[in-house]
Scaffold this motif. Sequence first.
Motif, PDB file in Angstrom:
ATOM      1  N   PRO A   1       0.834  -1.207   0.000  1.00 23.12           N
ATOM      2  CA  PRO A   1       0.000   0.000   0.000  1.00 23.12           C
ATOM      3  C   PRO A   1       0.874   1.264   0.000  1.00 23.12           C
ATOM      4  O   PRO A   1       1.725   1.422   0.869  1.00 23.12           O
ATOM      5  CB  PRO A   1      -0.813  -0.107   1.291  1.00 23.12           C
ATOM      6  N   VAL A   2       0.672   2.098  -0.991  1.00 24.70           N
ATOM      7  CA  VAL A   2       1.467   3.332  -1.109  1.00 24.70           C
ATOM      8  C   VAL A   2       0.618   4.482  -0.577  1.00 24.70           C
ATOM      9  O   VAL A   2      -0.477   4.724  -1.085  1.00 24.70           O
ATOM     10  CB  VAL A   2       1.861   3.582  -2.581  1.00 24.70           C
ATOM     11  N   THR A   3       1.095   5.182   0.468  1.00 24.22           N
ATOM     12  CA  THR A   3       0.283   6.264   1.040  1.00 24.22           C
ATOM     13  C   THR A   3       0.633   7.619   0.422  1.00 24.22           C
ATOM     14  O   THR A   3      -0.121   8.570   0.550  1.00 24.22           O
ATOM     15  CB  THR A   3       0.458   6.342   2.569  1.00 24.22           C
ATOM     16  N   ASP A   4       1.779   7.728  -0.232  1.00 21.27           N
ATOM     17  CA  ASP A   4       2.134   8.990  -0.909  1.00 21.27           C
ATOM     18  C   ASP A   4       3.059   8.645  -2.064  1.00 21.27           C
ATOM     19  O   ASP A   4       3.880   7.728  -1.938  1.00 21.27           O
ATOM     20  CB  ASP A   4       2.831   9.940   0.074  1.00 21.27           C
ATOM     21  N   LEU A   5       2.900   9.362  -3.179  1.00 26.53           N
ATOM     22  CA  LEU A   5       3.699   9.021  -4.357  1.00 26.53           C
ATOM     23  C   LEU A   5       4.032  10.284  -5.140  1.00 26.53           C
ATOM     24  O   LEU A   5       3.170  11.128  -5.366  1.00 26.53           O
ATOM     25  CB  LEU A   5       2.885   8.081  -5.258  1.00 26.53           C
ATOM     26  N   ASP A   6       5.301  10.422  -5.519  1.00 22.73           N
ATOM     27  CA  ASP A   6       5.731  11.539  -6.385  1.00 22.73           C
ATOM     28  C   ASP A   6       6.549  10.983  -7.526  1.00 22.73           C
ATOM     29  O   ASP A   6       7.417  10.136  -7.295  1.00 22.73           O
ATOM     30  CB  ASP A   6       6.652  12.504  -5.625  1.00 22.73           C
ATOM     31  N   VAL A   7       6.292  11.482  -8.727  1.00 24.85           N
ATOM     32  CA  VAL A   7       7.193  11.178  -9.845  1.00 24.85           C
ATOM     33  C   VAL A   7       7.722  12.527 -10.319  1.00 24.85           C
ATOM     34  O   VAL A   7       6.959  13.395 -10.747  1.00 24.85           O
ATOM     35  CB  VAL A   7       6.464  10.454 -10.991  1.00 24.85           C
ATOM     36  N   THR A   8       9.023  12.763 -10.160  1.00 26.03           N
ATOM     37  CA  THR A   8       9.584  14.078 -10.473  1.00 26.03           C
ATOM     38  C   THR A   8      10.749  13.955 -11.432  1.00 26.03           C
ATOM     39  O   THR A   8      11.366  12.895 -11.550  1.00 26.03           O
ATOM     40  CB  THR A   8      10.093  14.775  -9.186  1.00 26.03           C
ATOM     41  N   SER A   9      11.024  15.076 -12.114  1.00 22.16           N
ATOM     42  CA  SER A   9      12.233  15.154 -12.927  1.00 22.16           C
ATOM     43  C   SER A   9      13.353  15.627 -12.021  1.00 22.16           C
ATOM     44  O   SER A   9      13.103  16.279 -11.003  1.00 22.16           O
ATOM     45  CB  SER A   9      12.023  16.154 -14.055  1.00 22.16           C
ATOM     46  N   PRO A  10      14.608  15.358 -12.362  1.00 24.00           N
ATOM     47  CA  PRO A  10      15.694  15.802 -11.497  1.00 24.00           C
ATOM     48  C   PRO A  10      15.735  17.327 -11.407  1.00 24.00           C
ATOM     49  O   PRO A  10      15.388  18.015 -12.368  1.00 24.00           O
ATOM     50  CB  PRO A  10      16.958  15.286 -12.184  1.00 24.00           C
ATOM     51  N   SER A  11      16.136  17.838 -10.249  1.00 27.62           N
ATOM     52  CA  SER A  11      16.322  19.275 -10.082  1.00 27.62           C
ATOM     53  C   SER A  11      17.832  19.544 -10.103  1.00 27.62           C
ATOM     54  O   SER A  11      18.642  18.612 -10.070  1.00 27.62           O
ATOM     55  CB  SER A  11      15.754  19.729  -8.734  1.00 27.62           C
ATOM     56  N   LEU A  12      18.182  20.834 -10.094  1.00 26.57           N
ATOM     57  CA  LEU A  12      19.613  21.154 -10.012  1.00 26.57           C
ATOM     58  C   LEU A  12      20.198  20.674  -8.683  1.00 26.57           C
ATOM     59  O   LEU A  12      21.371  20.361  -8.597  1.00 26.57           O
ATOM     60  CB  LEU A  12      19.838  22.652 -10.196  1.00 26.57           C
ATOM     61  N   ASP A  13      19.346  20.622  -7.646  1.00 30.32           N
ATOM     62  CA  ASP A  13      19.824  20.066  -6.365  1.00 30.32           C
ATOM     63  C   ASP A  13      20.290  18.630  -6.559  1.00 30.32           C
ATOM     64  O   ASP A  13      21.318  18.222  -6.017  1.00 30.32           O
ATOM     65  CB  ASP A  13      18.703  20.076  -5.311  1.00 30.32           C
ATOM     66  N   ASP A  14      19.514  17.868  -7.344  1.00 31.68           N
ATOM     67  CA  ASP A  14      19.910  16.475  -7.601  1.00 31.68           C
ATOM     68  C   ASP A  14      21.243  16.431  -8.352  1.00 31.68           C
ATOM     69  O   ASP A  14      22.072  15.554  -8.112  1.00 31.68           O
ATOM     70  CB  ASP A  14      18.835  15.758  -8.434  1.00 31.68           C
ATOM     71  N   VAL A  15      21.440  17.396  -9.276  1.00 34.87           N
ATOM     72  CA  VAL A  15      22.702  17.439 -10.020  1.00 34.87           C
ATOM     73  C   VAL A  15      23.853  17.665  -9.054  1.00 34.87           C
ATOM     74  O   VAL A  15      24.885  16.992  -9.099  1.00 34.87           O
ATOM     75  CB  VAL A  15      22.674  18.562 -11.087  1.00 34.87           C
TER      76      VAL A  15
END
Length: 333
Positions: free
Chosen positions: A308-322
């Motif tokens: 059971p997934v209670t929260d889900l995000d699908v995001t593109s990378p940010s500059l923070d991730d870089v």
Amino acid sequence: MRDLKGNSDEPQQYSRVSTRQGREVSGPVAVLVEDLHVAYGTTWALDGVDLAAAPGTTLGVLGHNGAGKTTLIRTLTTLVRPTTGRVLIDGLDVVTHAPTVRRRIGVTGQYAGLDDFLTARENLELIGRLTGLGGRSRDRADALIDRLDLHALAARRVGELSGGSRRRVDLAASLVGSPSVLFLDEPTTGLDPIARSGLWDVVAELTGTGTTVVLTTQYLEEADRLADHIVVLDHGRVAARGTATQLKGIVGGKRVTATVPTHHLVDLPFRPDTDPDRHGDTARVTVTVDDATTATAIVSRLDRAGIPVTDLDVTSPSLDDVFTHLALTGAHR
Ligand code: ATP
């Protein structure tokens, strides 16, 4: 490495780029740095930096504390002399043509001095007189008050202004001399989101009228929003460069973040990027995948595994991730 023998008789370098607004700009490179080294004693603050900015574009300079950003800006603005290498502003060498370069640039941030006891308008007029505008100083102050919408601040003493208002007057002050290259050193540090966004609008408008902007910032979102081109410094070297989109491509793909019950962590149908972030009975897990199709498949596999997934995000990378990626991989070293 090159000796410091640059002079303006050398052919100017030309560039043609398209800005983030889709404008095509071409002409002599406004800022050109070649194999720049700067040493403080035995410390190489800059250790072989190459970069260029076309006129009417914004160059973002990013990097962790101590990466060399301040030294780079101080060298570009003639305050620090290169140990070796070459720096041209509008085709003029910062060492051999320092006085002319100073007349062509504007600097905001830690170096700009506003007089707290004078009003915003008086400050702008004073700077106009000090920079040789003479009788035109008043008109120039009026024009900048209009352009940056400073009417409500013009008659107030600078010392009484909020941080955000002061930044706007500081920006106006740096524009008195109609600079062709404007250096913004952490222009929105400490500002609230609305003040920050207001300043961003002004900067975007400036580049639209041909001013070249060199921006250092701690806010990666700011570079993402403003910069046509970004260089990431690390230990005095360029660790990565490109548009924000190209840099995000270094990390690549999509990031799926799901919150699941802790006791289901053993059932995960994928291996998370890092250790789960546990909060009581639940845990956040993140996995980076190649593309949106794979992200959708991951979500389906969670469902099929009965988690059971209670929260889900699908995001593109940010500059923070870089930034995190570069720090973790040390790929540039
Ligand atoms: P910050 O984000 O903390 O301002 P920065 O990216 O601007 O950092 P610089 O201030 O350019 O980095 O410093 C680069 C390196 O040069 C650091 O190792 C710093 O300790 C060193 N350094 C900077 N100024 C001097 C100086 N005047 N004397 C000796 N070393 C210095």
